[in-house]
Design an enzyme around this catalytic site. Structure first.
Site, mmCIF file in Angstrom:
data_model
loop_
_atom_site.group_PDB
_atom_site.id
_atom_site.type_symbol
_atom_site.label_atom_id
_atom_site.label_comp_id
_atom_site.label_asym_id
_atom_site.label_seq_id
_atom_site.Cartn_x
_atom_site.Cartn_y
_atom_site.Cartn_z
ATOM 1 N N HIS A 161 -0.086 -7.950 8.879
ATOM 2 C CA HIS A 161 -0.540 -6.874 8.003
ATOM 3 C C HIS A 161 0.538 -6.693 6.941
ATOM 4 C CE1 HIS A 161 -1.795 -2.398 7.489
ATOM 5 N NE2 HIS A 161 -2.474 -3.184 6.679
ATOM 6 N N SER B 34 1.388 2.706 5.011
ATOM 7 C CA SER B 34 0.950 3.401 3.802
ATOM 8 C C SER B 34 2.063 4.278 3.240
ATOM 9 C CB SER B 34 -0.268 4.259 4.137
ATOM 10 O OG SER B 34 -0.718 4.953 3.010
ATOM 11 N N ARG C 183 -9.946 5.371 -2.799
ATOM 12 C CA ARG C 183 -9.718 3.922 -2.755
ATOM 13 C C ARG C 183 -10.467 3.201 -3.870
ATOM 14 N NH1 ARG C 183 -6.317 1.291 1.242
ATOM 15 N NH2 ARG C 183 -5.909 2.865 2.849
#
Length: 543
Positions: free
Chosen positions: A222, A240, A325
């Site tokens: 990731h 994040s 987003r």
């Protein structure tokens, strides 16, 4: 418009329990956008970008994620709060209910693939209830040409029915009416009750996180990744808010991808995806020029708010969610790596926004430390990011992506350590958080300093400087870094009260120890020794 009349040669939904009528096959983004607007399911912004509202769910629902427990998964998966089991029988009965629900509706089918390197490519067919859900996967999965579509044969299938909410969830082993389920034997990702598109993306990512290490000896990550003019690849892990997207965007380097990658035994780093899914809260052209300019026709905005009386997006408005987003094809970014893969991984960056002001802004990790910090996946939440948070709170997510990792974190950490050793890669911990005190007292480390540290590393300049060891975390801190004030490189120098710094360091070290307890049984001695050197029961003899 492409309908049932010009479906692919291999197109057949009956094998999934769906009739072959009312099917739209592989529509273009323009067609999907037009249908979405005509159905009143989305609107166009002032520059023609499609914007939709995902409804009740504006983020993933990790408590409602399940893996079917069967012969394939039983001994591979690390079962628990993250990877919750569901019986094959319950999945089958639930799947039949979802397909029955979809049978009388128009559905949209997208054929694409994930894993950019041809040796690891996995074809995915996505069947969605909503046209804009199909728009999303068209952006995010890798795209096929017309000739490839004709003979397409899927390996995995995603079925996404946001309008289906299970009325009797307890009968099927569910927590509530929405669900996201992976069945590795049937090779199906089933999503119901939630329109948040990230469930589809992360569902396939989770599947790859089991398939690739178990079957292909590939480390799934990731992370974002870029490659320099000399062919050296850099990898950026981070949760994040730590700067993963920002710091991997470099005008002197080409972007491989911004979120999900694999690392092969041949030292190839390849992107899983064909697009980017970026947060846009507080977005501006000055802060994130690449993302800002990528928001144009062909992109899909989620849960944004317009300025009153206009179709201009107010990126500072979080009244729907902080998790606004945009998804867009990676081609919307200028400097991208051809074919989305590269070789020669040379540097790995673990990004953390330490709101306690304890960790150094840059430090070099030993293999044991790298594995420990990889398993830990530390950052900190600051006041205001979530309800009830009034001061910094440690936040740990194993492998910097715990919600998507089906296997025990030490499996991925051992793979990373092995690849680090074999390829002689350097691993660095970069603190993009606070210095001079915790959040509310100190100040956030300047972005230009962080960029300078990374540039120094990529240029090899930190290979030729002296280091000192942090006495609590054992991290190796450079004494000099061009373009960065030397006094901030050792964080204790930036605190007015040295005793307060020591106390806060021990407090954070203890949080690391407590978090790691659940992994310690499976971790090697080298990994365990990579953690902080002391906890709150020890005293500092000399700092």
């Amino acid at each position: 418009m492409k309908t049932i009349l010009d479906k692919p040669e291999t197109g057949n939904l009956e094998k999934y329990g769906l009739p072959d009528n009312l099917v739209h096959w592989n529509l273009s983004g323009e067609e999907l956008q037009k249908i979405t607007v005509e159905k009143g399911m989305g609107v166009e912004t002032e520059n023609g970008t499609l914007a939709v509202d995902t409804g009740k769910f504006t983020g993933r629902s990790p408590q409602d994620r399940f893996l079917v427990q069967d012969d394939y998964t039983r001994d591979k998966v690390w079962w628990g709060n993250i990877n919750k089991p569901l019986s094959s029988e319950n999945f089958g009965r639930l799947y039949d209910r979802v397909t029955e629900y979809l049978s009388g509706k128009e559905v949209y089918v997208h054929d694409g693939y994930v894993c950019a390197h041809p040796d690891y490519r996995m074809n995915v067919r996505t069947i969605t209830e909503y046209p804009w859900s199909n728009f999303f996967v068209k952006n995010m999965f890798l795209r096929l040409n017309e000739e490839e579509l004709k003979g397409f044969e899927e390996e995995w299938v995603v079925v996404c029915a946001p309008g289906y909410v299970e009325a009797e969830p307890e009968k099927y082993g569910l927590r509530q009416g929405n669900f996201s389920i992976l069945d590795f034997s049937r090779k199906v990702a089933l999503i119901g009750g939630s329109a948040y598109t990230g469930e589809m993306k992360k569902g396939i990512f989770s599947a790859l996180n089991l398939i690739l290490p178990a079957e292909k000896k590939v480390l799934p990550m990731h992370c974002s990744a870029n490659v320099g003019q000399d062919g050296d690849t850099a990898i950026f892990f981070g949760l994040s808010g730590t700067g993963k997207t920002t710091l991997s965007a470099d005008p002197d380097r080409k972007l491989i991808g911004d979120d999900e990658h694999g690392w092969t035994s041949e030292n190839i780093i390849f992107n899983f995806e064909g697009g980017c899914y970026a947060k846009v809260i507080n977005l501006s052209e000055e802060s994130e020029p690449d993302i800002f300019r990528a928001i144009k026709p062909g992109a899909l905005l989620e849960n944004v708010v317009f300025k009153k009386g206009t179709k201009e997006v107010d990126f500072d408005d979080s009244s729907i969610t902080q998790n606004t987003r945009v998804s867009y094809p990676i081609e919307h970014i200028d400097d991208i790596q051809p074919n989305s893969y590269a070789t020669r991984p040379k540097n790995i960056f673990f990004l953390t926004a330490d709101a306690f002001g304890v960790l150094p802004p840059v430090s070099k990790l030993t293999p044991g430390q790298a594995a420990y910090h990889f398993i830990s996946g530390y950052t900190a939440k600051v006041a205001g990011t979530e309800a009830g948070i009034n001061e910094p709170v440690p936040s740990f997510s194993a492998c910097f992506g715990a919600p998507f990792m089906p296997m025990h974190p030490t499996v991925y950490a051992e793979m990373l350590s092995k690849k680090m050793t074999e390829s002689n890669v350097n691993v660095w911990l970069i603190n993009t958080g606070w210095s001079g005190g915790p959040y509310g007292v100190g100040s956030r480390i300047k972005l230009r300093y962080t960029r300078a540290m990374i540039t120094n590393i990529l240029n090899g300049d930190l290979d030729h400087v002296d280091y000192e060891m942090h006495p609590i975390f054992g991290l190796h801190m450079p004494k000099y870094c061009h373009g960065v004030p030397s006094e901030i490189l050792n964080p204790i120098n930036t605190w007015l009260q040295k005793g307060a710094y020591i106390q806060k360091s021990i407090q954070l070290a203890h949080s690391f120890h407590l978090n790691f307890e659940k992994f310690s049984r499976e971790a090697s001695q080298q990994i365990i020794e990579g953690g902080p050197l002391i906890d709150e029961h020890h005293k500092m003899a000399d700092f």
